[in-house]
Write a protein that holds these residues in place. Structure first.
Motif, PDB file in Angstrom:
ATOM      1  N   UNK A  21      -6.310   3.719  -4.015  1.00  0.00           N
ATOM      2  CA  UNK A  21      -7.058   4.204  -2.850  1.00  0.00           C
ATOM      3  C   UNK A  21      -8.369   3.435  -2.710  1.00  0.00           C
ATOM      4  N   UNK A  22      -9.069   3.260  -3.820  1.00  0.00           N
ATOM      5  CA  UNK A  22     -10.339   2.522  -3.806  1.00  0.00           C
ATOM      6  C   UNK A  22     -10.121   1.070  -3.396  1.00  0.00           C
ATOM      7  N   UNK A  23      -9.051   0.462  -3.884  1.00  0.00           N
ATOM      8  CA  UNK A  23      -8.758  -0.936  -3.545  1.00  0.00           C
ATOM      9  C   UNK A  23      -8.445  -1.074  -2.058  1.00  0.00           C
ATOM     10  N   UNK A  24      -7.663  -0.142  -1.539  1.00  0.00           N
ATOM     11  CA  UNK A  24      -7.321  -0.199  -0.115  1.00  0.00           C
ATOM     12  C   UNK A  24      -8.569  -0.063   0.751  1.00  0.00           C
ATOM     13  N   UNK A  25      -9.488   0.798   0.340  1.00  0.00           N
ATOM     14  CA  UNK A  25     -10.752   0.945   1.080  1.00  0.00           C
ATOM     15  C   UNK A  25     -11.572  -0.334   1.003  1.00  0.00           C
ATOM     16  N   UNK A  26     -11.603  -0.950  -0.162  1.00  0.00           N
ATOM     17  CA  UNK A  26     -12.418  -2.158  -0.362  1.00  0.00           C
ATOM     18  C   UNK A  26     -11.875  -3.361   0.400  1.00  0.00           C
ATOM     19  N   UNK A  27     -10.561  -3.524   0.437  1.00  0.00           N
ATOM     20  CA  UNK A  27      -9.942  -4.709   1.030  1.00  0.00           C
ATOM     21  C   UNK A  27      -9.437  -4.500   2.456  1.00  0.00           C
ATOM     22  N   UNK A  28      -9.271  -3.249   2.843  1.00  0.00           N
ATOM     23  CA  UNK A  28      -8.679  -2.977   4.143  1.00  0.00           C
ATOM     24  C   UNK A  28      -7.162  -2.986   4.100  1.00  0.00           C
ATOM     25  N   UNK A  29      -6.597  -3.253   2.954  1.00  0.00           N
ATOM     26  CA  UNK A  29      -5.156  -3.202   2.706  1.00  0.00           C
ATOM     27  C   UNK A  29      -4.971  -3.080   1.203  1.00  0.00           C
ATOM     28  N   UNK A  30      -3.766  -2.734   0.790  1.00  0.00           N
ATOM     29  CA  UNK A  30      -3.475  -2.612  -0.640  1.00  0.00           C
ATOM     30  C   UNK A  30      -2.812  -3.903  -1.102  1.00  0.00           C
ATOM     31  N   UNK A  31      -3.531  -4.739  -1.873  1.00  0.00           N
ATOM     32  CA  UNK A  31      -2.914  -5.984  -2.344  1.00  0.00           C
ATOM     33  C   UNK A  31      -1.651  -5.710  -3.163  1.00  0.00           C
ATOM     34  N   UNK A  32      -0.636  -6.501  -2.910  1.00  0.00           N
ATOM     35  CA  UNK A  32       0.637  -6.322  -3.611  1.00  0.00           C
ATOM     36  C   UNK A  32       0.488  -6.448  -5.130  1.00  0.00           C
ATOM     37  N   UNK A  33      -0.424  -7.281  -5.597  1.00  0.00           N
ATOM     38  CA  UNK A  33      -0.663  -7.368  -7.043  1.00  0.00           C
ATOM     39  C   UNK A  33      -0.985  -5.992  -7.603  1.00  0.00           C
ATOM     40  N   UNK A  34      -1.863  -5.261  -6.936  1.00  0.00           N
ATOM     41  CA  UNK A  34      -2.243  -3.930  -7.400  1.00  0.00           C
ATOM     42  C   UNK A  34      -1.059  -2.968  -7.331  1.00  0.00           C
ATOM     43  N   UNK A  35      -0.248  -3.104  -6.283  1.00  0.00           N
ATOM     44  CA  UNK A  35       0.941  -2.264  -6.167  1.00  0.00           C
ATOM     45  C   UNK A  35       1.892  -2.471  -7.327  1.00  0.00           C
ATOM     46  N   UNK A  36       2.012  -3.711  -7.787  1.00  0.00           N
ATOM     47  CA  UNK A  36       2.866  -3.972  -8.952  1.00  0.00           C
ATOM     48  C   UNK A  36       2.203  -3.523 -10.244  1.00  0.00           C
ATOM     49  N   UNK A  37       0.903  -3.769 -10.376  1.00  0.00           N
ATOM     50  CA  UNK A  37       0.197  -3.356 -11.586  1.00  0.00           C
ATOM     51  C   UNK A  37       0.188  -1.842 -11.756  1.00  0.00           C
ATOM     52  N   UNK A  38       0.293  -1.112 -10.651  1.00  0.00           N
ATOM     53  CA  UNK A  38       0.245   0.354 -10.702  1.00  0.00           C
ATOM     54  C   UNK A  38       1.350   0.946 -11.568  1.00  0.00           C
ATOM     55  N   UNK A  39       2.427   0.200 -11.776  1.00  0.00           N
ATOM     56  CA  UNK A  39       3.508   0.674 -12.652  1.00  0.00           C
ATOM     57  C   UNK A  39       2.966   1.007 -14.042  1.00  0.00           C
ATOM     58  N   UNK A  40       1.959   0.267 -14.459  1.00  0.00           N
ATOM     59  CA  UNK A  40       1.282   0.512 -15.741  1.00  0.00           C
ATOM     60  C   UNK A  40      -0.196   0.753 -15.420  1.00  0.00           C
ATOM     61  N   UNK A  41      -0.586   2.001 -15.169  1.00  0.00           N
ATOM     62  CA  UNK A  41      -1.961   2.284 -14.766  1.00  0.00           C
ATOM     63  C   UNK A  41      -3.020   1.690 -15.706  1.00  0.00           C
ATOM     64  N   UNK A  42      -2.724   1.605 -16.985  1.00  0.00           N
ATOM     65  CA  UNK A  42      -3.681   1.012 -17.915  1.00  0.00           C
ATOM     66  C   UNK A  42      -3.888  -0.473 -17.622  1.00  0.00           C
ATOM     67  N   UNK A  43      -2.825  -1.173 -17.211  1.00  0.00           N
ATOM     68  CA  UNK A  43      -2.952  -2.579 -16.828  1.00  0.00           C
ATOM     69  C   UNK A  43      -3.837  -2.699 -15.600  1.00  0.00           C
ATOM     70  N   UNK A  44      -3.586  -1.896 -14.588  1.00  0.00           N
ATOM     71  CA  UNK A  44      -4.389  -1.926 -13.369  1.00  0.00           C
ATOM     72  C   UNK A  44      -5.848  -1.630 -13.690  1.00  0.00           C
ATOM     73  N   UNK A  45      -6.096  -0.615 -14.495  1.00  0.00           N
ATOM     74  CA  UNK A  45      -7.461  -0.269 -14.864  1.00  0.00           C
ATOM     75  C   UNK A  45      -8.121  -1.403 -15.652  1.00  0.00           C
ATOM     76  N   UNK A  46      -7.380  -1.982 -16.572  1.00  0.00           N
ATOM     77  CA  UNK A  46      -7.929  -3.092 -17.353  1.00  0.00           C
ATOM     78  C   UNK A  46      -8.277  -4.278 -16.481  1.00  0.00           C
TER      79      UNK A  46
END
Length: 183
Positions: A21-46
């Motif tokens: 949600x924060x990324x989408x607000x910051x970029x105006x869209x949800x980057x696909x990299x983040x969408x893939x990283x979301x599978x492992x929330x710790x990876x996305x957070x890191x």
């Protein structure tokens, strides 16, 4: 070949939802990299945390992009080369620097080229620069602190480049004008 889900705000694991949600607000869209990283929330957070840390280093925006794009090119990450070309353009990185980074060619500015060369050495030697490599980097006007800060950018690109390789992240429309193929 395994197929990874490209998560949306609705499909993402609960621990990833606020970051997306924060990324989408910051970029105006949800980057696909983040969408893939979301599978492992710790990876996305890191990745997001390390990005924030890298942005606090002593390097300028241009210097940070040199480190990131050099690693993207060496790691053959088509997604990140397109994304960071777009980011660099938006951040005012000189067009000749961006062109050099995309082509893997020398940057006309001597100091910036020393940084690019040092980023190459760190990537290709897996962190075993020679004394001559260290000396050349320091003689170009960089510090011992910056020797170690290059490692942050290199580590950041391992997280994103390798994620993209494994998940085959599709290029976002926002980055498509800067599509890149390894040559």
């Amino acid at each position: 070949m395994s197929t990874f889900e490209l998560h949306t705000l609705e499909s993402a694991p609960a621990k990833a939802k606020q970051m997306l949600t924060d990324a989408e607000k910051a970029y105006g869209f949800l980057p696909n990299l983040y969408g893939n990283m979301a599978e492992a929330p710790a990876l996305l957070e890191g990745y997001l945390t390390l990005t924030g840390i890298f942005n606090t280093t002593s390097f300028s925006e241009t210097e940070r992009q040199i480190i990131l794009m050099t690693n993207n090119r060496l790691n053959g990450c088509t997604y990140c080369m397109a994304a960071h070309t777009t980011i660099s353009q938006g951040a005012g990185v000189a067009a000749d620097v961006i062109a050099s980074l995309r082509a893997g060619e020398a940057i006309p500015d001597v100091k910036l080229e020393a940084l690019r060369q040092f980023a190459v050495v760190i990537n290709e030697t897996r962190g075993y620069p020679s004394d001559a490599d260290l000396s050349a980097f320091l003689k170009a006007g960089y510090s011992q602190q910056q020797v170690l800060e290059v490692l942050i950018g290199t580590s950041l690109k391992i997280l994103s480049n390798y994620t993209n390789h494994i998940t085959h992240t599709p290029l976002d429309a926002a980055f498509a004008p800067n599509a890149w193929t390894k040559g």
